[in-house]
Scaffold this active site. Structure first.
Site, short mmCIF file in Angstrom:
data_model
loop_
_atom_site.label_atom_id
_atom_site.label_comp_id
_atom_site.label_asym_id
_atom_site.label_seq_id
_atom_site.Cartn_x
_atom_site.Cartn_y
_atom_site.Cartn_z
N GLU A 87 4.64 30.82 -3.21
CA GLU A 87 4.78 29.55 -3.57
C GLU A 87 4.30 28.78 -2.13
O GLU A 87 4.01 27.33 -2.01
CB GLU A 87 6.03 29.20 -3.15
CG GLU A 87 6.65 30.19 -1.55
CD GLU A 87 8.28 29.68 -1.75
OE1 GLU A 87 9.01 28.61 -2.22
OE2 GLU A 87 9.04 30.72 -2.19
N CYS A 119 10.37 31.74 -4.98
CA CYS A 119 10.55 33.04 -4.13
C CYS A 119 10.64 34.65 -5.23
O CYS A 119 10.97 35.50 -5.12
CB CYS A 119 12.02 32.76 -2.59
SG CYS A 119 11.72 32.62 -1.80
N HIS A 248 17.21 39.34 -2.58
CA HIS A 248 16.52 38.08 -1.42
C HIS A 248 17.36 37.78 -0.57
O HIS A 248 18.36 37.38 -0.51
CB HIS A 248 16.43 36.76 -2.46
CG HIS A 248 15.45 36.08 -1.78
ND1 HIS A 248 14.44 36.26 -1.54
CD2 HIS A 248 16.04 34.72 -1.55
CE1 HIS A 248 14.10 34.83 -0.60
NE2 HIS A 248 14.97 34.31 -0.56
P1 HMG Z 1 22.83 24.71 9.06
O1 HMG Z 1 24.07 23.71 9.03
O2 HMG Z 1 22.13 24.95 10.48
O3 HMG Z 1 24.20 26.09 9.48
O4 HMG Z 1 21.97 25.48 8.18
P2 HMG Z 1 25.34 26.41 9.42
O5 HMG Z 1 26.14 25.55 9.98
O6 HMG Z 1 25.92 26.80 8.18
O7 HMG Z 1 25.48 28.24 10.31
C1 HMG Z 1 25.18 29.05 9.49
C2 HMG Z 1 25.90 30.05 10.00
O8 HMG Z 1 26.48 30.48 11.49
C3 HMG Z 1 27.46 29.60 8.97
O9 HMG Z 1 27.83 31.14 8.89
C4 HMG Z 1 28.15 29.16 10.62
O10 HMG Z 1 29.94 30.33 10.34
C5 HMG Z 1 27.58 30.73 11.72
P3 HMG Z 1 28.63 30.98 7.88
O11 HMG Z 1 30.23 30.37 7.10
O12 HMG Z 1 27.52 30.54 6.37
O13 HMG Z 1 29.34 32.75 7.51
N1 HMG Z 1 27.64 30.26 12.88
C6 HMG Z 1 27.87 30.78 14.02
N2 HMG Z 1 28.27 32.47 13.97
C7 HMG Z 1 27.84 32.72 15.56
N3 HMG Z 1 27.96 32.64 16.05
C8 HMG Z 1 28.28 30.87 16.50
C9 HMG Z 1 27.88 29.87 15.20
N4 HMG Z 1 27.99 28.81 15.14
C10 HMG Z 1 27.77 28.23 13.64
N5 HMG Z 1 27.71 29.81 17.69
C11 HMG Z 1 20.44 26.94 6.49
C12 HMG Z 1 21.99 27.45 7.62
C13 HMG Z 1 20.54 28.30 6.07
C14 HMG Z 1 21.49 26.35 5.37
C15 HMG Z 1 19.41 26.33 7.25
O14 HMG Z 1 19.01 27.09 7.56
C16 HMG Z 1 18.31 26.02 5.95
O15 HMG Z 1 18.76 24.99 5.19
N6 HMG Z 1 17.80 27.05 5.65
C17 HMG Z 1 16.51 26.72 4.29
C18 HMG Z 1 17.44 26.96 2.82
C19 HMG Z 1 17.89 28.52 2.84
O16 HMG Z 1 17.49 29.41 3.68
N7 HMG Z 1 18.40 28.29 1.80
C20 HMG Z 1 18.96 29.74 1.71
C21 HMG Z 1 19.56 29.60 0.24
S1 HMG Z 1 18.24 29.25 -0.89
C22 HMG Z 1 16.62 31.20 -1.09
O17 HMG Z 1 16.95 31.36 -0.59
C23 HMG Z 1 15.08 30.54 -1.70
C24 HMG Z 1 14.64 30.12 -0.52
O18 HMG Z 1 14.16 31.64 0.02
C25 HMG Z 1 13.44 29.64 -0.85
C26 HMG Z 1 12.57 29.48 -2.34
O19 HMG Z 1 12.66 30.24 -3.53
O20 HMG Z 1 11.36 30.29 -1.95
C27 HMG Z 1 15.12 29.90 0.71
#
Ligand code: HMG
Length: 422
Positions: A87, A119, A248
């Site tokens: 991609e 992906c 994935h």
């Molecule tokens: P965010 O809002 O910054 O993070 O975004 P959060 O607030 O959701 O925290 C992440 C996790 O860390 C949470 O755990 C928190 O509790 C924990 P969860 O509740 O999910 O189990 N946390 C902590 N843990 C320990 N100590 C701490 C602490 N603070 C918080 N101090 C997000 C996270 C992944 C959404 C962001 O990074 C993002 O937007 N990433 C890009 C999109 C993505 O990866 N999506 C995944 C699904 S889609 C997919 O896989 C396709 C993709 O690969 C693209 C394609 O297909 O080409 C992305």
């Protein structure tokens, strides 16, 4: 993968190639004013691969492809189909695959193209290759499928700690040495959603992060339901009989969420934290998923290759001295935002352990050089400039790069590469 494929078509060879630099996730967290626990435990990431301007989707794909062919003693002349899933292509029209075809010196009598569906692109390519071989059109030749991507969300974004870069190459044959795919236990899923995308004018992906996680999990449920309906004997999909489950992996924690949903789909109900099944699901994650997420944790998201990087992690750990007896059932789930997904079963071949050392990328990963955060940010800026105009120059020696293939700049509106067999 539908219908009447012979059960033995599958992955005969594999290799990974990634950038020669990385950034430490604790350093990145501190630089962003975030508790490192969020990136390390919350997302499960320890390091993130950072490409130089000379390491692009083409050069990484060619390096992984060459390693898969040489590492498994496959003559390039045996390849009759080349598909690059990506991609993050390098041209609006010309496929990455045709550059790679040239760099690897493949035969002109080869069907060559690029697949794109976020992906899911490489899984789509893998499916096409399995169909090609099973339909008898390969005439004894093999297919080379390469997943190659650079995941970029940009400095200071929520997605920044889920970046990465790398390529996984797989040779598909009718006598696979590593993994046979079970075409009758497979399911598909498609739905129009805006969870993640990259407009034509942007090098950076846009994501509705939390929504994308929900879309991924819904797609897993959907693909599993399709597989159950199609395979005729749902007990073949039973999680308890799986040796390993590969998903994935955009970030390591996502695989834990996916495995949880996988169990929920199998039991047909939600599993809340205090539920009687919760402990069993957690134990299942520790034995079937977690042990082979180390490579993803130090490379980051490589988009279409992420699922297959987890498979490499599993295969490299098979013990050649005391190999497991018999074929081992495993499951694979590919998710591409937008979205498209596929679930299928495979069987790790009895002799696969013999090749564990050949496909282990750990020695190369251990040689990578660490960047501090200002150097990583400078690298992102250099990548921005490396191909934004004609006469752009990228010099591998400026970063003491050691690999075989490099992008060296654009001249006369043509991308130039160093390396190759011709
Ligand atoms: P965010 O809002 O910054 O993070 O975004 P959060 O607030 O959701 O925290 C992440 C996790 O860390 C949470 O755990 C928190 O509790 C924990 P969860 O509740 O999910 O189990 N946390 C902590 N843990 C320990 N100590 C701490 C602490 N603070 C918080 N101090 C997000 C996270 C992944 C959404 C962001 O990074 C993002 O937007 N990433 C890009 C999109 C993505 O990866 N999506 C995944 C699904 S889609 C997919 O896989 C396709 C993709 O690969 C693209 C394609 O297909 O080409 C992305």
């Amino acid at each position: 993968m539908t219908g009447t494929h012979p059960p033995h078509v599958g992955i005969d060879a594999m290799a990974f190639h990634g950038p020669e630099h990385y950034v430490d996730m604790s350093d990145l967290a501190r630089a962003r004013g975030v508790d490192p626990g969020k990136f390390l435990q919350g997302l499960g990431q320890r390091q993130m691969a950072v490409p130089t301007p000379c390491e692009d989707t083409v050069s990484m794909a060619a390096a992984a492809g060459r390693r898969a062919l040489r590492g498994f003693d496959i003559d390039p002349a045996e390849i009759g189909m080349l598909i690059v899933g990506t991609e993050t292509g390098v041209d609006h029209s010309k496929p990455v695959a045709v550059y790679v075809h040239d760099l690897l010196g493949l035969s002109e009598r080869c069907r060559t193209f690029e697949t794109k569906h976020a992906c899911y692109g490489a899984m789509a390519g893998l499916t096409a290759a399995v169909d090609w071989i099973a339909a008898g059109r390969a005439r004894g030749r093999k297919a080379l499928i390469i997943a190659s991507d650079i995941a970029r969300y940009g400095v200071g974004t929520a997605g920044e700690p889920t970046q990465g870069a790398g390529a996984v190459a797989m040779v598909i044959s009718a006598a696979p040495r590593l993994l046979a795919l079970d075409a009758d236990a497979a399911g598909d899923y498609t739905r129009q959603v805006m969870d993640f995308w990259r407009p034509l004018y942007s090098k950076y992906a846009l994501a509705d992060g939390h929504y994308s996680i929900a879309c991924y999990l819904d797609a897993l449920s959907g693909a599993l339901a399709d597989a159950r309906d199609k395979c005729g004997a749902p007990e073949r999909l039973a999680l308890a009989s799986m040796r390993a489950c590969f998903y994935h992996v955009p970030f390591v924690k996502m695989a834990r969420k996916a495995h949880h949903r996988h169990w929920e789909a199998e039991l047909g109900r939600a599993i809340a934290p205090g539920d009687a099944a919760a402990a069993a699901v957690a134990a299942s994650y520790e034995s079937r998923v977690a042990p082979w997420l180390d490579l993803n944790a130090v490379v980051g998201n490589i988009y279409t290759g992420s699922l297959f990087l987890a498979l490499i992690d599993y295969l490299r750990r098979l013990d050649p001295v005391d190999p497991p007896a018999g074929d081992l059932p495993v499951s694979l789930f590919s998710y591409g935002s937008g979205c498209g997904a596929a679930f299928c079963l495979g069987r790790v071949q009895a002799g696969a352990a013999r090749y564990a050392a050949r496909l282990d990328p750990q020695p190369a990963l251990a040689r990578r050089r660490k960047l501090d955060v200002p150097a990583y940010e400078a690298m992102l800026a250099a990548c921005e400039a490396a191909d934004e105009s004609d006469h752009a120059v990228a010099d591998p020696d400026a970063w003491q790069l050691e690999g075989d293939f490099f992008y060296v700049g654009t001249r006369d509106h043509v991308r130039r590469y160093r390396g190759g067999t011709r």
